[in-house]
Design a protein around this motif. Sequence first.
Motif, PDB file in Angstrom:
ATOM      1  N   ILE A  56      21.926  86.343 -31.571  1.00  0.00           N
ATOM      2  CA  ILE A  56      22.264  86.375 -30.162  1.00  0.00           C
ATOM      3  C   ILE A  56      23.771  86.270 -30.019  1.00  0.00           C
ATOM      4  O   ILE A  56      24.420  85.446 -30.683  1.00  0.00           O
ATOM      5  CB  ILE A  56      21.567  85.222 -29.413  1.00  0.00           C
ATOM      6  CG1 ILE A  56      20.058  85.221 -29.712  1.00  0.00           C
ATOM      7  CG2 ILE A  56      21.827  85.318 -27.922  1.00  0.00           C
ATOM      8  CD1 ILE A  56      19.362  86.492 -29.340  1.00  0.00           C
ATOM      9  N   ALA A  57      24.328  87.095 -29.139  1.00  0.00           N
ATOM     10  CA  ALA A  57      25.784  87.149 -29.009  1.00  0.00           C
ATOM     11  C   ALA A  57      26.365  85.795 -28.645  1.00  0.00           C
ATOM     12  O   ALA A  57      27.441  85.424 -29.080  1.00  0.00           O
ATOM     13  CB  ALA A  57      26.166  88.192 -27.965  1.00  0.00           C
ATOM     14  N   ASP A  58      25.649  85.009 -27.828  1.00  0.00           N
ATOM     15  CA  ASP A  58      26.168  83.732 -27.367  1.00  0.00           C
ATOM     16  C   ASP A  58      25.856  82.576 -28.301  1.00  0.00           C
ATOM     17  O   ASP A  58      26.147  81.427 -27.998  1.00  0.00           O
ATOM     18  CB  ASP A  58      25.613  83.413 -25.972  1.00  0.00           C
ATOM     19  CG  ASP A  58      26.118  84.404 -24.936  1.00  0.00           C
ATOM     20  OD1 ASP A  58      27.228  84.929 -25.131  1.00  0.00           O
ATOM     21  OD2 ASP A  58      25.395  84.666 -23.969  1.00  0.00           O
ATOM     22  N   GLY A  59      25.233  82.812 -29.439  1.00  0.00           N
ATOM     23  CA  GLY A  59      24.938  81.742 -30.389  1.00  0.00           C
ATOM     24  C   GLY A  59      23.464  81.730 -30.736  1.00  0.00           C
ATOM     25  O   GLY A  59      22.666  82.541 -30.254  1.00  0.00           O
ATOM     26  N   PRO A  60      23.050  80.812 -31.614  1.00  0.00           N
ATOM     27  CA  PRO A  60      21.659  80.755 -32.056  1.00  0.00           C
ATOM     28  C   PRO A  60      20.732  80.296 -30.939  1.00  0.00           C
ATOM     29  O   PRO A  60      21.141  79.622 -29.995  1.00  0.00           O
ATOM     30  CB  PRO A  60      21.704  79.718 -33.184  1.00  0.00           C
ATOM     31  CG  PRO A  60      22.887  78.858 -32.848  1.00  0.00           C
ATOM     32  CD  PRO A  60      23.889  79.789 -32.235  1.00  0.00           C
ATOM     33  N   VAL A  61      19.469  80.687 -31.055  1.00  0.00           N
ATOM     34  CA  VAL A  61      18.464  80.250 -30.102  1.00  0.00           C
ATOM     35  C   VAL A  61      18.054  78.830 -30.477  1.00  0.00           C
ATOM     36  O   VAL A  61      17.575  78.585 -31.587  1.00  0.00           O
ATOM     37  CB  VAL A  61      17.240  81.189 -30.109  1.00  0.00           C
ATOM     38  CG1 VAL A  61      16.162  80.658 -29.155  1.00  0.00           C
ATOM     39  CG2 VAL A  61      17.646  82.594 -29.734  1.00  0.00           C
ATOM     40  N   LEU A  62      18.224  77.871 -29.563  1.00  0.00           N
ATOM     41  CA  LEU A  62      17.900  76.483 -29.844  1.00  0.00           C
ATOM     42  C   LEU A  62      16.494  76.164 -29.354  1.00  0.00           C
ATOM     43  O   LEU A  62      16.057  76.696 -28.331  1.00  0.00           O
ATOM     44  CB  LEU A  62      18.899  75.547 -29.152  1.00  0.00           C
ATOM     45  CG  LEU A  62      20.352  75.678 -29.606  1.00  0.00           C
ATOM     46  CD1 LEU A  62      21.255  74.812 -28.731  1.00  0.00           C
ATOM     47  CD2 LEU A  62      20.502  75.279 -31.066  1.00  0.00           C
ATOM     48  N   PRO A  63      15.773  75.310 -30.067  1.00  0.00           N
ATOM     49  CA  PRO A  63      14.439  74.926 -29.593  1.00  0.00           C
ATOM     50  C   PRO A  63      14.551  74.113 -28.317  1.00  0.00           C
ATOM     51  O   PRO A  63      15.579  73.482 -28.055  1.00  0.00           O
ATOM     52  CB  PRO A  63      13.895  74.070 -30.746  1.00  0.00           C
ATOM     53  CG  PRO A  63      15.112  73.545 -31.444  1.00  0.00           C
ATOM     54  CD  PRO A  63      16.146  74.631 -31.322  1.00  0.00           C
ATOM     55  N   PRO A  64      13.495  74.116 -27.500  1.00  0.00           N
ATOM     56  CA  PRO A  64      13.550  73.317 -26.267  1.00  0.00           C
ATOM     57  C   PRO A  64      13.636  71.833 -26.605  1.00  0.00           C
ATOM     58  O   PRO A  64      13.126  71.394 -27.644  1.00  0.00           O
ATOM     59  CB  PRO A  64      12.228  73.662 -25.573  1.00  0.00           C
ATOM     60  CG  PRO A  64      11.330  74.122 -26.674  1.00  0.00           C
ATOM     61  CD  PRO A  64      12.206  74.806 -27.668  1.00  0.00           C
ATOM     62  N   PRO A  65      14.277  71.054 -25.761  1.00  0.00           N
ATOM     63  CA  PRO A  65      14.357  69.618 -26.025  1.00  0.00           C
ATOM     64  C   PRO A  65      12.969  69.000 -26.080  1.00  0.00           C
ATOM     65  O   PRO A  65      12.041  69.454 -25.390  1.00  0.00           O
ATOM     66  CB  PRO A  65      15.150  69.086 -24.827  1.00  0.00           C
ATOM     67  CG  PRO A  65      15.873  70.263 -24.269  1.00  0.00           C
ATOM     68  CD  PRO A  65      14.984  71.437 -24.530  1.00  0.00           C
ATOM     69  N   PRO A  66      12.773  67.969 -26.898  1.00  0.00           N
ATOM     70  CA  PRO A  66      11.460  67.313 -26.961  1.00  0.00           C
ATOM     71  C   PRO A  66      11.140  66.603 -25.656  1.00  0.00           C
ATOM     72  O   PRO A  66      12.033  66.132 -24.953  1.00  0.00           O
ATOM     73  CB  PRO A  66      11.629  66.311 -28.117  1.00  0.00           C
ATOM     74  CG  PRO A  66      13.108  66.039 -28.164  1.00  0.00           C
ATOM     75  CD  PRO A  66      13.764  67.326 -27.777  1.00  0.00           C
ATOM     76  N   ASP A  67       9.858  66.525 -25.343  1.00  0.00           N
ATOM     77  CA  ASP A  67       9.457  65.831 -24.124  1.00  0.00           C
ATOM     78  C   ASP A  67       9.081  64.383 -24.452  1.00  0.00           C
ATOM     79  O   ASP A  67       9.108  63.945 -25.598  1.00  0.00           O
ATOM     80  CB  ASP A  67       8.316  66.560 -23.417  1.00  0.00           C
ATOM     81  CG  ASP A  67       7.063  66.696 -24.278  1.00  0.00           C
ATOM     82  OD1 ASP A  67       6.940  65.966 -25.294  1.00  0.00           O
ATOM     83  OD2 ASP A  67       6.193  67.513 -23.936  1.00  0.00           O
ATOM     84  N   ARG A  68       8.704  63.653 -23.420  1.00  0.00           N
ATOM     85  CA  ARG A  68       8.407  62.232 -23.567  1.00  0.00           C
ATOM     86  C   ARG A  68       7.272  62.001 -24.561  1.00  0.00           C
ATOM     87  O   ARG A  68       7.350  61.114 -25.422  1.00  0.00           O
ATOM     88  CB  ARG A  68       8.066  61.653 -22.197  1.00  0.00           C
ATOM     89  CG  ARG A  68       7.544  60.229 -22.192  1.00  0.00           C
ATOM     90  CD  ARG A  68       7.228  59.793 -20.762  1.00  0.00           C
ATOM     91  NE  ARG A  68       6.518  58.519 -20.719  1.00  0.00           N
ATOM     92  CZ  ARG A  68       5.203  58.406 -20.871  1.00  0.00           C
ATOM     93  NH1 ARG A  68       4.473  59.494 -21.071  1.00  0.00           N
ATOM     94  NH2 ARG A  68       4.633  57.218 -20.821  1.00  0.00           N
ATOM     95  N   ALA A  69       6.193  62.780 -24.459  1.00  0.00           N
ATOM     96  CA  ALA A  69       5.044  62.589 -25.345  1.00  0.00           C
ATOM     97  C   ALA A  69       5.425  62.820 -26.804  1.00  0.00           C
ATOM     98  O   ALA A  69       4.994  62.080 -27.698  1.00  0.00           O
ATOM     99  CB  ALA A  69       3.896  63.514 -24.933  1.00  0.00           C
ATOM    100  N   ALA A  70       6.238  63.853 -27.042  1.00  0.00           N
ATOM    101  CA  ALA A  70       6.664  64.138 -28.408  1.00  0.00           C
ATOM    102  C   ALA A  70       7.513  63.006 -28.974  1.00  0.00           C
ATOM    103  O   ALA A  70       7.388  62.636 -30.148  1.00  0.00           O
ATOM    104  CB  ALA A  70       7.437  65.454 -28.444  1.00  0.00           C
TER     105      ALA A  70
END
Length: 255
Positions: free
Chosen positions: A13-27
């Motif tokens: 991706i031109a703007d940088g790597p695709v980051l995973p979504p932030p973890p949620d409370r349950a995780a």
Amino acid sequence: MARARVPGAQPVIADGPVLPPPPDRAALLAAYALPDRDTRRVRMNFVASLDGAATLEGRSGGLGDASDRLAMQVLRTLADVVLVGAGTVRVEGYGGLAVGEEDAAWRVARGLPGQPRLAVVSSSLDLDPDSAFFTAAVTRPIVVTHAAAPAARRAALEQVADVIVAGEQAVDLRAMLDLLADRGLRQVLCEGGPHLFGALLEADLVDELCLSLSPMLVGGDAGRIVRGAPELECRMHLVHAIPAGDLVLLRYRRG
């Protein structure tokens, strides 16, 4: 402009790597889950920059983000008591510390009080009984000191807090943990400051470090997360490293 793809390669991706979504409370509740609640345990929770700074403009809060704050709330939800040094109370505040309604309900459903206790360690008892730390507290605070602390200050604080005396001329941290455990407060979450971290480390009382690695370079002369301890070796084992945007949530346990 987007870059051309190379056959067989991962997309860039031109703007940088695709980051995973932030973890949620349950995780995060699952990631920081305790193996048991009967074993006495001291967890340290800190945030630090990429170049090792523990503060930005004198406070730790400027280094964190929403994921760091969510992890802190999860760690508080899992704790019996949140422990801080007197200097941290004066700098960071801590007035009205409480977990949210959902977290309080989670605790009650597991047989815990709705809120963790809040304890401050102070040798000099240089604490204002009229500060928000005491007046806005949702549970009665605990003050840990030693027998030689100023009697008048101790008497004033006993009006607004439970005062625990651990040690004769200085606070005995091991005795403190024993006295907290006697009150059913075995899961201790220490949020600083660095000098309290150093004292616990020197006394060989640190079981875990939960560190938020902030994606910042700070420079300056900010201190590290540990101060005041002599050079020593305390080997830690990585439990998890969870990407949360550009920040990383690290959990280490004693090896």
